[in-house]
Scaffold this motif. Structure first.
Motif, PDB file in Angstrom:
ATOM      1  N   LEU A   3      -1.372  -7.805   0.536  1.00 17.72           N
ATOM      2  CA  LEU A   3      -1.894  -8.156  -0.469  1.00 17.72           C
ATOM      3  C   LEU A   3      -2.077  -9.759  -0.595  1.00 17.72           C
ATOM      4  O   LEU A   3      -0.996 -10.400  -0.173  1.00 17.72           O
ATOM      5  N   PRO A   4      -3.144 -10.670  -1.070  1.00 16.53           N
ATOM      6  CA  PRO A   4      -3.402 -11.930  -1.033  1.00 16.53           C
ATOM      7  C   PRO A   4      -2.005 -12.567  -1.728  1.00 16.53           C
ATOM      8  O   PRO A   4      -1.680 -12.009  -2.958  1.00 16.53           O
ATOM      9  N   ASN A   5      -1.580 -13.539  -1.219  1.00 15.84           N
ATOM     10  CA  ASN A   5      -0.663 -14.415  -1.930  1.00 15.84           C
ATOM     11  C   ASN A   5       0.761 -13.582  -2.404  1.00 15.84           C
ATOM     12  O   ASN A   5       1.457 -13.769  -3.227  1.00 15.84           O
ATOM     13  N   THR A   6       1.021 -12.408  -1.934  1.00 17.64           N
ATOM     14  CA  THR A   6       2.235 -11.658  -2.348  1.00 17.64           C
ATOM     15  C   THR A   6       3.292 -11.536  -1.285  1.00 17.64           C
ATOM     16  O   THR A   6       4.264 -10.833  -1.608  1.00 17.64           O
ATOM     17  N   GLY A   7       2.831 -11.821   0.031  1.00 18.30           N
ATOM     18  CA  GLY A   7       4.120 -11.465   1.062  1.00 18.30           C
ATOM     19  C   GLY A   7       3.800 -10.062   1.754  1.00 18.30           C
ATOM     20  O   GLY A   7       4.788  -9.515   2.416  1.00 18.30           O
ATOM     21  N   GLY A   8       2.809  -9.410   1.333  1.00 19.76           N
ATOM     22  CA  GLY A   8       2.358  -8.047   1.850  1.00 19.76           C
ATOM     23  C   GLY A   8       3.568  -6.961   1.464  1.00 19.76           C
ATOM     24  O   GLY A   8       3.751  -6.804   0.230  1.00 19.76           O
ATOM     25  N   ASN A   9       4.328  -6.328   2.260  1.00 19.25           N
ATOM     26  CA  ASN A   9       5.278  -5.188   1.821  1.00 19.25           C
ATOM     27  C   ASN A   9       6.454  -5.909   1.234  1.00 19.25           C
ATOM     28  O   ASN A   9       7.239  -5.022   0.858  1.00 19.25           O
ATOM     29  N   SER A  10       6.696  -7.069   1.215  1.00 17.86           N
ATOM     30  CA  SER A  10       8.111  -7.635   0.841  1.00 17.86           C
ATOM     31  C   SER A  10       8.419  -7.074  -0.541  1.00 17.86           C
ATOM     32  O   SER A  10       9.380  -7.174  -0.957  1.00 17.86           O
ATOM     33  N   LYS A  11       7.489  -7.009  -1.402  1.00 15.74           N
ATOM     34  CA  LYS A  11       7.845  -6.437  -2.844  1.00 15.74           C
ATOM     35  C   LYS A  11       7.645  -5.260  -3.353  1.00 15.74           C
ATOM     36  O   LYS A  11       8.236  -4.503  -4.310  1.00 15.74           O
ATOM     37  N   LEU A  12       7.496  -4.247  -1.996  1.00 16.42           N
ATOM     38  CA  LEU A  12       7.556  -2.844  -2.104  1.00 16.42           C
ATOM     39  C   LEU A  12       8.768  -2.401  -1.721  1.00 16.42           C
ATOM     40  O   LEU A  12       9.221  -2.921  -0.814  1.00 16.42           O
ATOM     41  N   VAL A  13       9.226  -1.259  -2.204  1.00 16.41           N
ATOM     42  CA  VAL A  13      10.423  -0.541  -1.668  1.00 16.41           C
ATOM     43  C   VAL A  13      10.037   0.352  -0.550  1.00 16.41           C
ATOM     44  O   VAL A  13      10.942   0.448   0.436  1.00 16.41           O
ATOM     45  N   LEU A  15       7.612   0.745   2.969  1.00 17.01           N
ATOM     46  CA  LEU A  15       6.944  -0.047   3.877  1.00 17.01           C
ATOM     47  C   LEU A  15       5.522   0.745   4.215  1.00 17.01           C
ATOM     48  O   LEU A  15       5.462   1.941   4.481  1.00 17.01           O
ATOM     49  N   ILE A  16       4.383   0.299   3.969  1.00 14.39           N
ATOM     50  CA  ILE A  16       3.039   0.804   4.045  1.00 14.39           C
ATOM     51  C   ILE A  16       2.301   0.024   5.406  1.00 14.39           C
ATOM     52  O   ILE A  16       2.270  -1.045   5.426  1.00 14.39           O
ATOM     53  N   THR A  17       2.000   0.927   6.177  1.00  7.07           N
ATOM     54  CA  THR A  17       1.190   0.608   7.482  1.00  7.07           C
ATOM     55  C   THR A  17      -0.204   0.781   7.252  1.00  7.07           C
ATOM     56  O   THR A  17      -0.483   1.723   6.552  1.00  7.07           O
ATOM     57  N   THR A  18      -1.063   0.224   8.314  1.00  9.77           N
ATOM     58  CA  THR A  18      -2.430   0.141   8.022  1.00  9.77           C
ATOM     59  C   THR A  18      -2.946   1.624   8.350  1.00  9.77           C
ATOM     60  O   THR A  18      -3.712   1.883   7.847  1.00  9.77           O
ATOM     61  N   LEU A  46       2.157   8.955  -0.875  1.00  9.70           N
ATOM     62  CA  LEU A  46       2.431   7.437  -0.717  1.00  9.70           C
ATOM     63  C   LEU A  46       1.583   7.089  -2.191  1.00  9.70           C
ATOM     64  O   LEU A  46       2.222   5.995  -2.582  1.00  9.70           O
ATOM     65  N   ARG A  47       0.604   7.196  -2.330  1.00 12.25           N
ATOM     66  CA  ARG A  47      -0.106   6.895  -3.664  1.00 12.25           C
ATOM     67  C   ARG A  47       0.742   6.853  -4.927  1.00 12.25           C
ATOM     68  O   ARG A  47       1.217   5.840  -5.532  1.00 12.25           O
ATOM     69  N   ASN A  48       1.597   8.200  -4.874  1.00 17.40           N
ATOM     70  CA  ASN A  48       2.358   8.199  -6.074  1.00 17.40           C
ATOM     71  C   ASN A  48       3.548   7.315  -5.794  1.00 17.40           C
ATOM     72  O   ASN A  48       4.030   6.733  -6.961  1.00 17.40           O
ATOM     73  N   THR A  49       4.163   7.049  -4.924  1.00 17.44           N
ATOM     74  CA  THR A  49       5.260   6.329  -4.490  1.00 17.44           C
ATOM     75  C   THR A  49       4.789   4.638  -4.924  1.00 17.44           C
ATOM     76  O   THR A  49       5.762   4.147  -5.688  1.00 17.44           O
ATOM     77  N   VAL A  50       3.653   4.206  -4.766  1.00 14.68           N
ATOM     78  CA  VAL A  50       3.295   2.933  -4.971  1.00 14.68           C
ATOM     79  C   VAL A  50       3.041   2.792  -6.356  1.00 14.68           C
ATOM     80  O   VAL A  50       3.339   1.948  -6.995  1.00 14.68           O
TER      81      VAL A  50
END
Length: 128
Positions: A3-13, A15-18, A46-50
């Motif tokens: 995600l823009p300006n967020t550091g990607g997966n760093s804020k999620l518990v 890990l989401i791959t492409t 995965l959607r529910n996890t996010v």
């Protein structure tokens, strides 16, 4: 998921791959630097996890919500805006709308109740 300006997966518990993302689109909103992103995941799990991490992400400036069909969006906004003195919060889970009232009771909004919410008058905007 980057995600823009967020550091990607760093804020999620998790890990989401492409490979776990089916479709991702960026919606430009005017001249501002902030854009909305629409993400369709490969699995509902995965959607529910996010989605369950919405509160954690909100603290970092990322707001996440389920997509709405037009009728559900109108009912959601009716609940959120028409009875602000009686409804303290509104949210959805798996397409079902819930709200918490002033007495801290959680209520599920059934389809049979939609028309009741839609028939309530919109609050008057203050004159400028």
């Amino acid at each position: 998921m980057k995600l823009p300006n967020t550091g990607g997966n760093s804020k999620l518990v998790c890990l989401i791959t492409t490979i776990e993302i089916d479709i991702a689109n960026c919606l430009k909103k005017g001249l501002e630097e902030k854009n909305d992103n629409i993400v369709l995941f490969q699995t509902r799990l995965l959607r529910n996890t996010v989605l369950t991490q919405g509160r954690v992400l909100r603290k970092t400036g990322i707001f996440i919500r389920e997509g709405f069909k037009p009728l559900n969006l109108e009912v959601f906004m009716s609940i959120k805006r028409k009875m602000t003195d009686e409804v303290s919060s509104v949210w959805t889970r798996n397409g079902v709308i819930f709200f918490r009232n002033a007495q801290e009771q959680v209520t599920r909004v059934d389809f049979e109740d939609y028309q009741t919410w839609l028939d309530l008058p919109w609050p008057q905007r203050p004159a400028k």
